[in-house]
Enzyme design. Structure first.
Site, short mmCIF file in Angstrom:
data_model
loop_
_atom_site.label_atom_id
_atom_site.label_comp_id
_atom_site.label_asym_id
_atom_site.label_seq_id
_atom_site.Cartn_x
_atom_site.Cartn_y
_atom_site.Cartn_z
N ILE A 21 52.29 -40.78 14.60
CA ILE A 21 52.07 -41.77 15.56
C ILE A 21 51.24 -41.06 16.90
O ILE A 21 50.44 -41.79 17.63
CB ILE A 21 53.34 -42.34 16.41
CG1 ILE A 21 53.35 -43.59 17.09
CG2 ILE A 21 53.93 -41.12 17.32
CD1 ILE A 21 54.66 -44.25 17.25
N GLN A 68 60.33 -28.10 16.59
CA GLN A 68 60.69 -29.23 15.73
C GLN A 68 61.12 -30.24 16.82
O GLN A 68 61.85 -29.91 17.74
CB GLN A 68 61.71 -28.89 14.97
CG GLN A 68 62.19 -30.18 13.96
CD GLN A 68 62.99 -29.79 12.81
OE1 GLN A 68 63.42 -28.48 12.81
NE2 GLN A 68 63.38 -30.79 12.09
N HIS A 99 60.31 -32.84 7.92
CA HIS A 99 59.16 -33.20 7.52
C HIS A 99 58.00 -32.38 7.32
O HIS A 99 57.84 -31.50 8.19
CB HIS A 99 58.82 -34.50 8.52
CG HIS A 99 58.58 -34.14 9.88
ND1 HIS A 99 59.96 -33.86 10.53
CD2 HIS A 99 57.89 -33.69 10.78
CE1 HIS A 99 59.70 -33.10 11.68
NE2 HIS A 99 58.23 -33.16 11.99
#
Ligand code: 5GP
Ligand code: ZN
Length: 105
Positions: A32, A93, A99
């Protein structure tokens, strides 16, 4: 599935994403807030907090994430790319569902 996890919500479709690949084990979508022209996240559908939570049972899944990186990078038109797995709060993180970042361009 973890109820408060953003990426579990993306996996279930409760939060929309710009999906570029999906199979039984993995979903891949654009970050995003991209840090490069191409920046996508390869995410296991299984909720695993981080690389620190992985064990032998996750070996095949981890291999799958890595093997998808060059395949999907090529499909996105990249001739080279960077990969990144931030691990733990002190490792930068922010989303605690494993991911693999793929960045290029
Ligand atoms: P981390 O720092 O945990 O490795 O990276 C988390 C990444 O997830 C960040 O690059 C951030 O921009 C991205 N991200 C966070 N929330 C969302 C979201 O709701 N949708 C998408 N597509 N990416 C997100
Ligand atoms: Zn999750």
């Amino acid at each position: 599935m973890s109820v408060d996890c953003i990426f579990c919500k993306i996996v279930s479709g409760a939060i929309p994403s710009k999906k570029i690949y999906e199979d039984d084990d993995v979903i891949v979508f654009d970050d995003i807030k991209p840090s490069a022209k191409v920046h996508f996240l390869i995410v296991p559908k299984l909720h695993v907090e981080s690389l620190m939570s992985c064990e032998g049972a996750h070996q095949a899944l981890l291999g799958k994430l890595l093997l998808l990186a060059p395949k999907l990078a090529a499909e996105q038109g990249l001739k080279g790319f960077k990969t990144l797995i931030n691990t733990g709060r002190e490792g930068g993180q922010e989303v605690f569902h494993l991911h693999l970042h793929v960045l290029g361009g």
